[in-house]
Design a protein around this motif. Sequence first.
Motif, PDB file in Angstrom:
ATOM      1  N   ALA A  20       0.827  -1.206   0.000  1.00  0.00           N
ATOM      2  CA  ALA A  20       0.000   0.000   0.000  1.00  0.00           C
ATOM      3  C   ALA A  20       0.862   1.256   0.000  1.00  0.00           C
ATOM      4  CB  ALA A  20      -0.938  -0.009   1.209  1.00  0.00           C
ATOM      5  N   ALA A  21       1.935   1.249   0.788  1.00  0.00           N
ATOM      6  CA  ALA A  21       2.819   2.412   0.839  1.00  0.00           C
ATOM      7  C   ALA A  21       3.521   2.633  -0.506  1.00  0.00           C
ATOM      8  CB  ALA A  21       3.850   2.223   1.947  1.00  0.00           C
ATOM      9  N   LEU A  22       4.006   1.561  -1.095  1.00  0.00           N
ATOM     10  CA  LEU A  22       4.693   1.682  -2.384  1.00  0.00           C
ATOM     11  C   LEU A  22       3.715   2.075  -3.489  1.00  0.00           C
ATOM     12  CD1 LEU A  22       7.007  -1.413  -1.906  1.00  0.00           C
ATOM     13  CD2 LEU A  22       7.778   0.960  -2.106  1.00  0.00           C
ATOM     14  N   ASP A  23       2.506   1.528  -3.446  1.00  0.00           N
ATOM     15  CA  ASP A  23       1.479   1.931  -4.410  1.00  0.00           C
ATOM     16  C   ASP A  23       1.212   3.431  -4.310  1.00  0.00           C
ATOM     17  OD1 ASP A  23       1.104  -0.603  -5.455  1.00  0.00           O
ATOM     18  OD2 ASP A  23      -0.702  -1.038  -4.282  1.00  0.00           O
ATOM     19  N   HIS A  24       1.161   3.946  -3.094  1.00  0.00           N
ATOM     20  CA  HIS A  24       0.930   5.381  -2.883  1.00  0.00           C
ATOM     21  C   HIS A  24       2.054   6.206  -3.501  1.00  0.00           C
ATOM     22  CE1 HIS A  24       0.205   9.214  -0.900  1.00  0.00           C
ATOM     23  NE2 HIS A  24       1.411   9.134  -0.352  1.00  0.00           N
ATOM     24  N   GLN A  67       8.502  17.620  -1.727  1.00  0.00           N
ATOM     25  CA  GLN A  67       8.583  18.138  -3.093  1.00  0.00           C
ATOM     26  C   GLN A  67       9.609  17.386  -3.937  1.00  0.00           C
ATOM     27  OE1 GLN A  67       8.661  19.896  -0.332  1.00  0.00           O
ATOM     28  NE2 GLN A  67       7.005  21.427  -0.393  1.00  0.00           N
ATOM     29  N   GLN A  68      10.785  17.128  -3.352  1.00  0.00           N
ATOM     30  CA  GLN A  68      11.827  16.426  -4.101  1.00  0.00           C
ATOM     31  C   GLN A  68      11.956  14.969  -3.679  1.00  0.00           C
ATOM     32  OE1 GLN A  68      15.457  18.630  -4.372  1.00  0.00           O
ATOM     33  NE2 GLN A  68      16.605  17.003  -5.391  1.00  0.00           N
ATOM     34  N   VAL A  69      11.815  14.719  -2.399  1.00  0.00           N
ATOM     35  CA  VAL A  69      11.933  13.351  -1.885  1.00  0.00           C
ATOM     36  C   VAL A  69      10.780  13.092  -0.908  1.00  0.00           C
ATOM     37  CG1 VAL A  69      13.383  11.668  -0.693  1.00  0.00           C
ATOM     38  CG2 VAL A  69      14.445  13.469  -2.061  1.00  0.00           C
ATOM     39  N   ALA A  70       9.984  12.063  -1.175  1.00  0.00           N
ATOM     40  CA  ALA A  70       8.934  11.645  -0.250  1.00  0.00           C
ATOM     41  C   ALA A  70       9.518  10.665   0.764  1.00  0.00           C
ATOM     42  CB  ALA A  70       7.787  10.988  -1.008  1.00  0.00           C
ATOM     43  N   VAL A  71       8.993  10.698   1.985  1.00  0.00           N
ATOM     44  CA  VAL A  71       9.488   9.812   3.046  1.00  0.00           C
ATOM     45  C   VAL A  71       8.294   9.152   3.741  1.00  0.00           C
ATOM     46  CG1 VAL A  71      10.780   9.649   5.210  1.00  0.00           C
ATOM     47  CG2 VAL A  71      11.524  11.248   3.425  1.00  0.00           C
ATOM     48  N   ILE A  72       8.372   7.828   3.888  1.00  0.00           N
ATOM     49  CA  ILE A  72       7.352   7.066   4.613  1.00  0.00           C
ATOM     50  C   ILE A  72       8.039   6.178   5.640  1.00  0.00           C
ATOM     51  CG2 ILE A  72       5.508   5.329   4.461  1.00  0.00           C
ATOM     52  CD1 ILE A  72       4.877   6.263   1.687  1.00  0.00           C
ATOM     53  N   GLY A  73       7.541   6.205   6.870  1.00  0.00           N
ATOM     54  CA  GLY A  73       8.042   5.325   7.923  1.00  0.00           C
ATOM     55  C   GLY A  73       7.075   4.189   8.193  1.00  0.00           C
ATOM     56  N   MET A  74       7.354   3.431   9.231  1.00  0.00           N
ATOM     57  CA  MET A  74       6.470   2.347   9.666  1.00  0.00           C
ATOM     58  C   MET A  74       6.425   2.329  11.196  1.00  0.00           C
ATOM     59  SD  MET A  74       7.536  -0.876   7.239  1.00  0.00           S
ATOM     60  CE  MET A  74       8.564  -0.548   5.796  1.00  0.00           C
ATOM     61  N   ASP A  75       5.238   2.168  11.746  1.00  0.00           N
ATOM     62  CA  ASP A  75       4.941   2.004  13.177  1.00  0.00           C
ATOM     63  C   ASP A  75       3.741   2.826  13.589  1.00  0.00           C
ATOM     64  OD1 ASP A  75       6.909   0.166  13.668  1.00  0.00           O
ATOM     65  OD2 ASP A  75       8.291   1.579  14.653  1.00  0.00           O
ATOM     66  N   GLY A  76       3.558   4.028  13.002  1.00  0.00           N
ATOM     67  CA  GLY A  76       2.440   4.879  13.399  1.00  0.00           C
ATOM     68  C   GLY A  76       2.636   5.505  14.766  1.00  0.00           C
ATOM     69  N   THR A 130       4.355  10.620   7.073  1.00  0.00           N
ATOM     70  CA  THR A 130       3.491   9.560   6.550  1.00  0.00           C
ATOM     71  C   THR A 130       4.020   8.229   7.074  1.00  0.00           C
ATOM     72  OG1 THR A 130       2.895  10.768   4.547  1.00  0.00           O
ATOM     73  CG2 THR A 130       2.710   8.382   4.461  1.00  0.00           C
ATOM     74  N   THR A 131       3.111   7.352   7.478  1.00  0.00           N
ATOM     75  CA  THR A 131       3.568   6.129   8.137  1.00  0.00           C
ATOM     76  C   THR A 131       2.614   4.972   7.903  1.00  0.00           C
ATOM     77  OG1 THR A 131       4.215   5.203  10.306  1.00  0.00           O
ATOM     78  CG2 THR A 131       2.395   6.751  10.288  1.00  0.00           C
ATOM     79  N   LEU A 132       3.155   3.770   8.015  1.00  0.00           N
ATOM     80  CA  LEU A 132       2.340   2.551   8.066  1.00  0.00           C
ATOM     81  C   LEU A 132       2.076   2.274   9.539  1.00  0.00           C
ATOM     82  CD1 LEU A 132       4.044   0.274   5.385  1.00  0.00           C
ATOM     83  CD2 LEU A 132       1.687   1.094   5.360  1.00  0.00           C
ATOM     84  N   ALA A 133       0.853   2.558   9.969  1.00  0.00           N
ATOM     85  CA  ALA A 133       0.534   2.491  11.396  1.00  0.00           C
ATOM     86  C   ALA A 133       0.208   1.065  11.820  1.00  0.00           C
ATOM     87  CB  ALA A 133      -0.650   3.407  11.712  1.00  0.00           C
ATOM     88  N   ILE A 134       0.782   0.677  12.939  1.00  0.00           N
ATOM     89  CA  ILE A 134       0.489  -0.608  13.576  1.00  0.00           C
ATOM     90  C   ILE A 134      -0.423  -0.330  14.754  1.00  0.00           C
ATOM     91  CG2 ILE A 134       1.476  -2.596  14.761  1.00  0.00           C
ATOM     92  CD1 ILE A 134       4.114  -1.998  13.244  1.00  0.00           C
ATOM     93  N   ASP A 135      -1.552  -0.992  14.812  1.00  0.00           N
ATOM     94  CA  ASP A 135      -2.537  -0.771  15.868  1.00  0.00           C
ATOM     95  C   ASP A 135      -2.083  -1.492  17.135  1.00  0.00           C
ATOM     96  OD1 ASP A 135      -4.741  -0.600  17.542  1.00  0.00           O
ATOM     97  OD2 ASP A 135      -6.191  -0.872  15.921  1.00  0.00           O
ATOM     98  N   LEU A 182      -1.489  -3.443   8.723  1.00  0.00           N
ATOM     99  CA  LEU A 182      -0.937  -2.108   8.893  1.00  0.00           C
ATOM    100  C   LEU A 182      -1.778  -1.137   8.066  1.00  0.00           C
ATOM    101  CD1 LEU A 182       1.443  -4.122   9.562  1.00  0.00           C
ATOM    102  CD2 LEU A 182       2.987  -2.294   8.854  1.00  0.00           C
ATOM    103  N   THR A 183      -1.946   0.075   8.563  1.00  0.00           N
ATOM    104  CA  THR A 183      -2.778   1.073   7.897  1.00  0.00           C
ATOM    105  C   THR A 183      -1.922   2.249   7.443  1.00  0.00           C
ATOM    106  OG1 THR A 183      -4.659   0.483   9.297  1.00  0.00           O
ATOM    107  CG2 THR A 183      -4.762   2.597   8.144  1.00  0.00           C
ATOM    108  N   LEU A 184      -2.009   2.602   6.170  1.00  0.00           N
ATOM    109  CA  LEU A 184      -1.251   3.731   5.647  1.00  0.00           C
ATOM    110  C   LEU A 184      -1.909   5.042   6.076  1.00  0.00           C
ATOM    111  CD1 LEU A 184       1.063   4.802   3.867  1.00  0.00           C
ATOM    112  CD2 LEU A 184      -0.535   4.733   1.927  1.00  0.00           C
ATOM    113  N   LEU A 185      -1.168   5.858   6.827  1.00  0.00           N
ATOM    114  CA  LEU A 185      -1.623   7.180   7.223  1.00  0.00           C
ATOM    115  C   LEU A 185      -0.852   8.209   6.403  1.00  0.00           C
ATOM    116  CD1 LEU A 185      -1.744   6.812  11.132  1.00  0.00           C
ATOM    117  CD2 LEU A 185      -3.582   6.452   9.476  1.00  0.00           C
TER     118      LEU A 185
END
Length: 336
Positions: free
Chosen positions: A176-180, A272-281, A293-298, A328-331
Amino acid sequence: MANNRGASTIVDVAALAGVSRQTVTRALNDMVDVSASTKARVLAAADELNYRPNRHAQSMVQGRTTTIGLVLDDLSNPYFAELASALSRVAAERQWSVLLCDIGTDREKGRAQLASIVSRVDALALTGCRSDTLELLPASVLRQSTMGLPLLMLDGPDHERLDARIVLDVASGMTAALDHLVATGRRRIAFVDSDAGSPERRDIYDSYLEERGLDWGGRPHISADETVDGGMSAAERLMREAPDCDAVLVYNDVMAIGVLKTMRRLGYPVPQQVAVIGMDGLEVGRLVTPELTTLAIDKGAIAQASVALLEQVLTAGRPAMREVVIGLTLLVRESS
């Protein structure tokens, strides 16, 4: 011989050992009024029948609180602090308590810490642990007999001794994160991995890029400590080796915050130039600029499932469902 209705009982153990129920209870509780030969006979019978004392019932009879031992590698990581808080709240709803055991990176000290708590808890829940963490437990706990402590693994390696597991659906979340990122026009997507974790997340990332024709020449394979400093050093290397990278998926939120700091210092505007996504929420991800932006773990869902599984093990000797999968939920926030 065990009964035909399900799990073995104390009556079965007493019959096989040729002693009374009271003697079985005294032997299993290591009371001094039981001879060594009788205790050995009772333990052998319990092993043969895979009998586990009902610790939860014992706690109620003895008037003490059921206690879960939460074993982790690094409580300084906010993810584990948030998880411990969630587990403590859910346990408190049942009037249970949680005893924390932060074993750290010194494995021998960790072995001593684990040995010191196993007699004080009714079950162990392990999280954020390396593949060898279970081997640090006392041999008596690792015996295949179900007389051992109930063991639950929260997002970690499987083991034949475990009674149950909580498994994170990392593959769906990362997809989901990579698709985004792809949907927002990113094509040179890098991944910053942990240098202590399993290869699972790296493999998911590699497979995604290969299957969608997004692999790119010179793509660096970078891993670092699961810390802010680790994320900072990883970002420095990434932009040195691949300055045209336009997105970074990071192993956890703490490292991703380090990536954000370095991008700002090096003059790469996010997103704008580089997007960043983490994981954990993690909540701290909302306190940085831009918000992460993060992949949230409940963590609440993990805590609810963990306590439910342990309650089943403690009361019935086995859970109705050995494995619970949590997604995991993409926020999507400002950093992508």
